[in-house]
Motif scaffolding. Structure first.
Motif, mmCIF file in Angstrom:
data_model
loop_
_atom_site.group_PDB
_atom_site.id
_atom_site.type_symbol
_atom_site.label_atom_id
_atom_site.label_comp_id
_atom_site.label_asym_id
_atom_site.label_seq_id
_atom_site.Cartn_x
_atom_site.Cartn_y
_atom_site.Cartn_z
ATOM 1 N N GLY A 93 0.808 -1.206 0.000
ATOM 2 C CA GLY A 93 0.000 0.000 0.000
ATOM 3 C C GLY A 93 0.845 1.262 0.000
ATOM 4 O O GLY A 93 0.511 2.252 -0.676
ATOM 5 N N ILE A 94 1.945 1.238 0.735
ATOM 6 C CA ILE A 94 2.842 2.395 0.721
ATOM 7 C C ILE A 94 3.432 2.601 -0.679
ATOM 8 O O ILE A 94 3.525 3.733 -1.182
ATOM 9 C CB ILE A 94 3.953 2.205 1.770
ATOM 10 C CG1 ILE A 94 3.357 2.230 3.177
ATOM 11 C CG2 ILE A 94 5.023 3.283 1.621
ATOM 12 C CD1 ILE A 94 4.364 1.930 4.270
ATOM 13 N N ARG A 95 3.830 1.488 -1.302
ATOM 14 C CA ARG A 95 4.381 1.589 -2.659
ATOM 15 C C ARG A 95 3.344 2.144 -3.635
ATOM 16 O O ARG A 95 3.643 3.048 -4.430
ATOM 17 C CB ARG A 95 4.860 0.217 -3.123
ATOM 18 C CG ARG A 95 5.485 0.197 -4.512
ATOM 19 C CD ARG A 95 5.717 -1.232 -4.963
ATOM 20 N NE ARG A 95 4.465 -1.962 -5.101
ATOM 21 C CZ ARG A 95 3.683 -1.906 -6.174
ATOM 22 N NH1 ARG A 95 4.013 -1.130 -7.214
ATOM 23 N NH2 ARG A 95 2.561 -2.605 -6.229
ATOM 24 N N MET A 96 2.130 1.597 -3.566
ATOM 25 C CA MET A 96 1.077 2.051 -4.476
ATOM 26 C C MET A 96 0.670 3.491 -4.182
ATOM 27 O O MET A 96 0.418 4.284 -5.104
ATOM 28 C CB MET A 96 -0.135 1.126 -4.364
ATOM 29 C CG MET A 96 0.111 -0.283 -4.854
ATOM 30 S SD MET A 96 -1.337 -1.350 -4.629
ATOM 31 C CE MET A 96 -2.560 -0.478 -5.606
ATOM 32 N N GLY A 97 0.612 3.837 -2.890
ATOM 33 C CA GLY A 97 0.220 5.201 -2.536
ATOM 34 C C GLY A 97 1.226 6.231 -3.013
ATOM 35 O O GLY A 97 0.852 7.296 -3.545
ATOM 36 N N VAL A 112 -3.620 11.573 3.499
ATOM 37 C CA VAL A 112 -4.881 10.846 3.717
ATOM 38 C C VAL A 112 -5.089 9.798 2.636
ATOM 39 O O VAL A 112 -5.518 8.667 2.911
ATOM 40 C CB VAL A 112 -6.057 11.838 3.771
ATOM 41 C CG1 VAL A 112 -7.383 11.083 3.795
ATOM 42 C CG2 VAL A 112 -5.944 12.741 4.991
ATOM 43 N N GLN A 113 -4.771 10.137 1.396
ATOM 44 C CA GLN A 113 -4.946 9.200 0.294
ATOM 45 C C GLN A 113 -3.994 8.001 0.448
ATOM 46 O O GLN A 113 -4.381 6.852 0.220
ATOM 47 C CB GLN A 113 -4.713 9.904 -1.044
ATOM 48 C CG GLN A 113 -5.051 9.034 -2.259
ATOM 49 C CD GLN A 113 -4.992 9.823 -3.550
ATOM 50 O OE1 GLN A 113 -4.811 11.036 -3.523
ATOM 51 N NE2 GLN A 113 -5.147 9.133 -4.669
ATOM 52 N N ILE A 114 -2.759 8.278 0.816
ATOM 53 C CA ILE A 114 -1.798 7.188 1.036
ATOM 54 C C ILE A 114 -2.258 6.299 2.185
ATOM 55 O O ILE A 114 -2.177 5.059 2.112
ATOM 56 C CB ILE A 114 -0.393 7.763 1.302
ATOM 57 C CG1 ILE A 114 0.157 8.445 0.048
ATOM 58 C CG2 ILE A 114 0.553 6.654 1.751
ATOM 59 C CD1 ILE A 114 1.500 9.120 0.265
ATOM 60 N N LEU A 115 -2.761 6.912 3.247
ATOM 61 C CA LEU A 115 -3.238 6.143 4.393
ATOM 62 C C LEU A 115 -4.425 5.262 4.015
ATOM 63 O O LEU A 115 -4.521 4.103 4.471
ATOM 64 C CB LEU A 115 -3.616 7.094 5.524
ATOM 65 C CG LEU A 115 -4.087 6.438 6.835
ATOM 66 C CD1 LEU A 115 -2.991 5.551 7.410
ATOM 67 C CD2 LEU A 115 -4.491 7.506 7.851
ATOM 68 N N ASN A 116 -5.306 5.771 3.189
ATOM 69 C CA ASN A 116 -6.453 4.966 2.742
ATOM 70 C C ASN A 116 -6.000 3.765 1.921
ATOM 71 O O ASN A 116 -6.523 2.646 2.073
ATOM 72 C CB ASN A 116 -7.415 5.829 1.928
ATOM 73 C CG ASN A 116 -8.119 6.884 2.770
ATOM 74 O OD1 ASN A 116 -8.256 6.724 3.989
ATOM 75 N ND2 ASN A 116 -8.545 7.965 2.146
ATOM 76 N N ILE A 117 -5.037 3.982 1.037
ATOM 77 C CA ILE A 117 -4.535 2.884 0.213
ATOM 78 C C ILE A 117 -3.834 1.839 1.075
ATOM 79 O O ILE A 117 -4.006 0.617 0.882
ATOM 80 C CB ILE A 117 -3.595 3.429 -0.884
ATOM 81 C CG1 ILE A 117 -4.362 4.342 -1.832
ATOM 82 C CG2 ILE A 117 -2.945 2.281 -1.651
ATOM 83 C CD1 ILE A 117 -3.486 5.011 -2.883
ATOM 84 N N VAL A 118 -3.041 2.288 2.042
ATOM 85 C CA VAL A 118 -2.341 1.361 2.931
ATOM 86 C C VAL A 118 -3.332 0.536 3.740
ATOM 87 O O VAL A 118 -3.186 -0.690 3.884
ATOM 88 C CB VAL A 118 -1.384 2.145 3.856
ATOM 89 C CG1 VAL A 118 -0.856 1.231 4.975
ATOM 90 C CG2 VAL A 118 -0.217 2.700 3.068
ATOM 91 N N THR A 119 -4.354 1.178 4.269
ATOM 92 C CA THR A 119 -5.366 0.463 5.052
ATOM 93 C C THR A 119 -6.109 -0.554 4.205
ATOM 94 O O THR A 119 -6.346 -1.696 4.628
ATOM 95 C CB THR A 119 -6.357 1.462 5.663
ATOM 96 O OG1 THR A 119 -5.654 2.430 6.436
ATOM 97 C CG2 THR A 119 -7.357 0.745 6.555
#
Length: 210
Positions: A93-97, A112-119
């Protein structure tokens, strides 16, 4: 009289601090048997050989195995797979974010967007690996109860059935691919567990030839 009192006082202090113990002559100690580890203490009337523990320290119930069965290992397997999936999903998720938001500057919306992807990725991978581990554990316990034996056949069969059921929504080809994937992974795991026995048997057979 003073000498007697001082001697008694010293003897009392020596006995209090462990220095006033009775002394033994060499003649008296010559008859003490040796046990291979250390001389038998004159203060201990027990042979130290009886204190050596050659057996397990744990007392198992009647009929219990020394190793944990599939049912006991199921909880560790499911929990470990869930944690592994969550960790892998977090990194993915971190990589994709970072990749999807590379055109944005470092700001609160990007975080916030990165956090959503990681979650989302962490929960998805944890759910996937946890489901696979659950199916594998259920099949393994069921096959063990039906066959009444615990061996690598249960591992390979459980892995194959897990792959087939997990990909059952993808049609017959998906079921076939899932079964082959489960068979390959479980077979590799069984081969890894028995590698020492296989190499030992092959070396012993080759030594007999020569």
């Amino acid at each position: 009289m003073d000498n007697n009192n001082s001697g008694g006082f010293k003897g009392g202090l020596g006995g209090l601090f462990g220095g006033g113990a009775q002394e033994y002559s060499n003649t008296e100690l010559a008859g003490v048997p040796l046990t291979g580890m250390s001389p038998l203490s004159p203060y201990l009337n027990v042979d130290p050989r009886y204190l050596v523990q050659d057996t397990d320290e744990f007392i198992l119930p009647t009929g219990a195995n020394k190793t944990r069965g599939r049912f006991e290992l199921a909880f560790f397997t499911i929990g470990g797979c869930c944690m592994t999936g969550a960790a892998f999903g977090t990194l993915n998720g971190i990589r994709m974010g970072l990749k999807e938001t590379r055109d944005m500057g470092w700001s609160k919306p990007r975080n916030v967007q990165i956090l959503n992807i990681v979650t989302k990725q962490g929960a998805s991978w944890a759910n996937t690996l946890g489901s696979v581990a659950l199916l594998y554990s259920v099949f393994g316990v069921a096959i063990e109860k039906v066959r009444g034996a615990e061996d690598d056949i249960n591992t390979v069969a459980a892995g194959t059935l897990t792959g087939m059921l997990f990909k059952s929504t993808s049609g017959l080809r998906g079921v076939a691919r899932g079964g082959l994937a489960g068979l390959a992974l479980s077979g590799a795991y069984a081969l890894y567990n028995n590698w020492d026995n296989l190499t030992g048997s092959s070396s012993s057979s080759s030594s007999r030839l020569y």
